[in-house]
Write a protein that holds these residues in place. Structure first.
Motif, PDB file in Angstrom:
ATOM      1  N   ALA A 121       0.857  -1.183   0.000  1.00 28.55           N
ATOM      2  CA  ALA A 121       0.000   0.000   0.000  1.00 28.55           C
ATOM      3  C   ALA A 121       0.896   1.237   0.000  1.00 28.55           C
ATOM      4  O   ALA A 121       2.053   1.193   0.449  1.00 28.55           O
ATOM      5  CB  ALA A 121      -0.922   0.008   1.219  1.00 28.55           C
ATOM      6  N   LEU A 122       0.368   2.332  -0.504  1.00 29.86           N
ATOM      7  CA  LEU A 122       1.140   3.569  -0.593  1.00 29.86           C
ATOM      8  C   LEU A 122       1.452   4.097   0.812  1.00 29.86           C
ATOM      9  O   LEU A 122       0.559   4.301   1.625  1.00 29.86           O
ATOM     10  CB  LEU A 122       0.368   4.623  -1.387  1.00 29.86           C
ATOM     11  CG  LEU A 122       1.096   5.950  -1.632  1.00 29.86           C
ATOM     12  CD1 LEU A 122       2.314   5.730  -2.511  1.00 29.86           C
ATOM     13  CD2 LEU A 122       0.155   6.951  -2.272  1.00 29.86           C
ATOM     14  N   THR A 123       2.730   4.294   1.094  1.00 28.25           N
ATOM     15  CA  THR A 123       3.178   4.820   2.381  1.00 28.25           C
ATOM     16  C   THR A 123       4.318   5.792   2.132  1.00 28.25           C
ATOM     17  O   THR A 123       5.226   5.495   1.367  1.00 28.25           O
ATOM     18  CB  THR A 123       3.681   3.687   3.300  1.00 28.25           C
ATOM     19  OG1 THR A 123       2.623   2.758   3.528  1.00 28.25           O
ATOM     20  CG2 THR A 123       4.156   4.234   4.636  1.00 28.25           C
ATOM     21  N   GLN A 124       4.259   6.948   2.779  1.00 28.46           N
ATOM     22  CA  GLN A 124       5.361   7.891   2.679  1.00 28.46           C
ATOM     23  C   GLN A 124       6.314   7.651   3.831  1.00 28.46           C
ATOM     24  O   GLN A 124       5.970   7.839   4.998  1.00 28.46           O
ATOM     25  CB  GLN A 124       4.858   9.334   2.721  1.00 28.46           C
ATOM     26  CG  GLN A 124       5.965  10.369   2.528  1.00 28.46           C
ATOM     27  CD  GLN A 124       6.743  10.144   1.234  1.00 28.46           C
ATOM     28  OE1 GLN A 124       6.154  10.051   0.167  1.00 28.46           O
ATOM     29  NE2 GLN A 124       8.066  10.060   1.326  1.00 28.46           N
ATOM     30  N   GLY A 125       7.507   7.196   3.501  1.00 27.32           N
ATOM     31  CA  GLY A 125       8.489   6.891   4.517  1.00 27.32           C
ATOM     32  C   GLY A 125       9.372   8.076   4.840  1.00 27.32           C
ATOM     33  O   GLY A 125       9.070   9.223   4.492  1.00 27.32           O
ATOM     34  N   PHE A 126      10.485   7.808   5.490  1.00 25.51           N
ATOM     35  CA  PHE A 126      11.413   8.866   5.887  1.00 25.51           C
ATOM     36  C   PHE A 126      11.966   9.586   4.658  1.00 25.51           C
ATOM     37  O   PHE A 126      12.335   8.956   3.663  1.00 25.51           O
ATOM     38  CB  PHE A 126      12.588   8.281   6.669  1.00 25.51           C
ATOM     39  CG  PHE A 126      12.227   7.702   8.006  1.00 25.51           C
ATOM     40  CD1 PHE A 126      11.283   8.303   8.821  1.00 25.51           C
ATOM     41  CD2 PHE A 126      12.860   6.556   8.473  1.00 25.51           C
ATOM     42  CE1 PHE A 126      10.962   7.783  10.063  1.00 25.51           C
ATOM     43  CE2 PHE A 126      12.558   6.029   9.716  1.00 25.51           C
ATOM     44  CZ  PHE A 126      11.597   6.638  10.511  1.00 25.51           C
ATOM     45  N   GLY A 127      12.068  10.900   4.764  1.00 32.75           N
ATOM     46  CA  GLY A 127      12.663  11.691   3.699  1.00 32.75           C
ATOM     47  C   GLY A 127      13.988  12.292   4.083  1.00 32.75           C
ATOM     48  O   GLY A 127      14.639  12.953   3.270  1.00 32.75           O
TER      49      GLY A 127
END
Length: 323
Positions: free
Chosen positions: A250-256
């Motif tokens: 699933a779409l997940t925004q991780g660490f940037g």
């Protein structure tokens, strides 16, 4: 010469040989291991063997992370244990024919994506009793015992060949103290109390933020690191991340920012964890800077106590105790 990062492993799930091979030199210089996803498709098209041959030449420890085709469930679970065991044996035969037999086999244990999505939806809405009912109804003790027996036989075969076995799974199985396999049985993950050489837990802070709807910090890695160390001693590892944008399952925004990952890394070390795994090389390469920027090993540092993180952690303990 770069600083050696002993005990560090980096995951790679969707990268091609042409993306991985140029990075093997830097991995070798740092003493970092690489876990590469291998499916029946990447075995049969030969792409895994391209990576394995180059890794051996460069002196990089390579762990084949064996996954099924998506229609077979992808990750290991009690319902597909027979397929997983057959796949491991097929992989070993093919590797032996190429003269590229592995030193390690890695298996990932997760419930079906559909079941986890439903459970995560319950958690996010704080429907704890609905989640409890879902977990109770999913238990199949006979299926669990059968799957454990099959995996026990497989591990015996691996060890007889001098191959070490690594299991990676959700840290949800660490909750509940009365019976250590209570949550594993409910999730259908038959890996507890087997002779793994290493067991690591996916303490992915971005995933927990999404699921629990709370602002979680490095204290999450510290708590799971402590619990993993209590349960599994020197075999315990912690998987940290995720880095960048994750699209599967699933779409997940991780660490940037590498500093976010470094904070969890420092907390895991403070909890006594020596086996640190970072997910994943995929996101590091796409981060915009040098992927090695994510490999600045921090000093062990105990994080500040976070009330929200600890409340969520203990709520999961209470839920596990009711199973």
């Amino acid at each position: 010469m770069s600083v050696t990062l002993a005990g560090l492993l980096i995951w790679s799930e969707f990268l091609s040989p042409s993306q991985i091979q140029p990075e093997l030199h830097d991995l070798a210089q740092r003493g970092a291991a690489l876990a590469v996803a291998v499916t029946p498709a990447t075995l049969h098209d030969g792409s895994y063997f391209e990576i394995a041959a180059e890794a051996r030449e460069q002196g990089v420890e390579l762990r084949p992370w064996l996954l099924l085709a998506p229609e077979q469930g992808y990750w290991a679970h009690q319902s597909n244990t027979a397929e997983i065991c057959a796949w491991v044996r097929e992989f070993l035969q093919a590797s032996a024919r190429r003269g590229l037999g592995p030193d390690w086999i890695t298996l990932g244990f997760e419930p079906s994506a559909q079941f986890m999505a439903s459970l995560q939806s319950d958690f996010a809405a704080h429907h704890w009793f609905k989640a409890l009912g879902r977990l109770r109804s999913a238990k199949n003790d006979a299926g669990y015992a059968s799957a454990q027996a099959a995996l026990s036989d497989l591990l015996g075969e691996l060890h007889s060949r001098g191959i070490r076995a690594h299991a990676v799974t959700t840290p949800l199985v660490l909750h509940g103290s009365a019976k250590r396999d209570r949550v594993a049985r409910a999730l259908g993950l038959p890996l507890v109390d087997l002779p793994w050489d290493e067991i690591s837990y996916m303490a992915y802070r971005p995933e927990f933020k999404k699921v629990l709807g709370a602002q979680l910090g490095p204290d999450l890695a510290y708590l799971y690191g402590q619990r993993a160390r209590e349960r599994d001693g020197d075999r315990a590892g912690l998987d940290l991340g995720e880095v960048g944008t994750i699209t599967f399952p699933a779409l997940t925004q991780g660490f940037g920012d590498p500093r976010e990952l470094a904070a969890d890394w420092a907390a895991a070390k403070a909890a006594g964890i020596d086996h640190i795994h970072l997910y994943a090389l995929d996101g590091m390469l796409q981060s915009g800077g040098a992927w090695t920027d994510w490999l600045s090993e921090p000093e062990a540092r105990k994080p500040r106590r976070e009330l929200g993180t600890r409340a969520a952690f203990h709520a999961l303990d209470l839920l596990a105790g009711l199973l």
